[in-house]
Design an enzyme around this catalytic site. Structure first.
Site, PDB file in Angstrom:
ATOM      1  CD  GLU A  36      -1.597  -2.151   1.724  1.00  0.00           C
ATOM      2  OE1 GLU A  36      -0.513  -2.697   1.744  1.00  0.00           O
ATOM      3  OE2 GLU A  36      -2.631  -3.026   2.257  1.00  0.00           O
ATOM      4  CG  HIS A  38       5.721   0.274  -3.269  1.00  0.00           C
ATOM      5  ND1 HIS A  38       5.725  -1.122  -2.469  1.00  0.00           N
ATOM      6  CD2 HIS A  38       6.849   0.741  -3.378  1.00  0.00           C
ATOM      7  CE1 HIS A  38       6.971  -1.196  -2.261  1.00  0.00           C
ATOM      8  NE2 HIS A  38       7.574  -0.243  -2.845  1.00  0.00           N
TER       9      HIS A  38
END
Ligand code: PAF
Length: 287
Positions: A36, A38
């Site tokens: 999450e 990224h």
């Protein structure tokens, strides 16, 4: 639809076409194992640019000889799904030979305190590897904006300096740390943690948040805040401290005795064989 690109030649051709159309490019450099954190970088790139390139490359030159290069999680199919769901246009996943085409190496090295303190002390070649691969990615992708997470705050400052010193015509965008519901900073390395280590690792965010609260309540003595974090982490039997330190931003110079300018308060701690990092920024201008 997401396009998977494996060669530098193919990426350059795509970038040439996008640039010719006058479209802006957002680059999200990653080593894959996307989570999450990224996803938030890709979403920001999507919102701010016409074309989004995510690189997915486990860069061998930033790992020391005893580090986890071989074990580093590789989750290519899931990475494709996540990048596509966040609206990326390209996933660039070259081989090491594609990114390092010569038998000898050409390095980009940011020198000074900024790469010697914190992670630079125990990972002496790390930032040279990061600066070199990110330079290659900047030349290939020619982004208008490049996205990095605050979890790697030292990396962000190193790359900011590199962009300034080498006149890269782009903006570094630093995005907030994304955390699990219980506070643990999202990291590709969290998968290494055994359940008891994962539980013990909560001491990182808990101690940093406690320091943040003390700072917000008016505590400005650096040694008191650093000491408080260290004491809390030392009380966790599974935690083995690499560093608990504050450094003045942006160059990570020696901490001021009184926090009168923004400081990075950063920790690196081992739980078993897994080394985790986390940080908060203490900024007297905003708190
Ligand atoms: O932050 C990372 O994942 C890496 O250091 C980076 C910036 C992709 C360079 O390999």
């Amino acid at each position: 639809m997401l396009q998977v690109v494996k060669t530098t030649a193919e990426l350059r051709e795509l970038v040439r076409r996008v640039k010719k159309e006058g479209r802006t490019i957002g680059l999200v450099p990653t080593m894959g194992a996307l989570h999450e954190g990224h996803a938030s970088l890709i979403a920001a790139a999507r919102a701010e640019n016409d074309f989004v390139i995510v690189s997915d490359f486990v860069n061998p030159t930033q790992f020391g000889p005893t580090e986890d290069l071989d074990a580093y999680p590789r989750t290519f199919d899931a990475d494709c799904r996540l990048a596509e769901a966040q609206g990326a246009d390209v996933l660039f996943c070259p081989t090491p030979a594609e990114m390092y085409p010569s038998a000898e190496d050409t390095w980009v090295e940011v020198t000074g305190n900024i790469t010697k303190v914190l992670c630079g002390r125990t990972r002496p070649i790390h930032f040279r590897g990061v600066a070199t691969v990110v330079t290659k990615l900047f030349h290939l992708a020619q982004p208008d904006r490049a996205y990095f997470g605050q979890k790697d705050a030292q990396q962000v400052e190193v790359l900011r300096r590199m962009v300034k010193d080498l006149f890269f015509p782009l903006e570094i965008r630093e995005m907030p740390i994304v955390r699990e519901a219980d506070g643990l900073a999202k990291s590709s390395r969290n998968v290494y943690l055994k359940p008891a280590e994962r539980q013990a690792a909560l001491v990182l965010s808990q101690s940093l948040f406690a320091a943040q609260r003390a700072f917000a309540a008016g505590e400005r003595r650096t040694d008191v805040l650093v000491g408080q974090v260290r004491q809390q982490i030392e009380a966790e039997p599974m935690a083995e401290i690499d560093y608990v330190e504050a450094h003045a931003l942006p160059e990570l110079t020696a901490p001021h005795a009184v926090l009168d300018v923004p400081h990075l308060l950063a920790v690196a701690v081992r739980f078993g064989t897994t080394r985790l990092i986390d940080n908060v920024i203490l900024d007297p201008r905003t708190r």
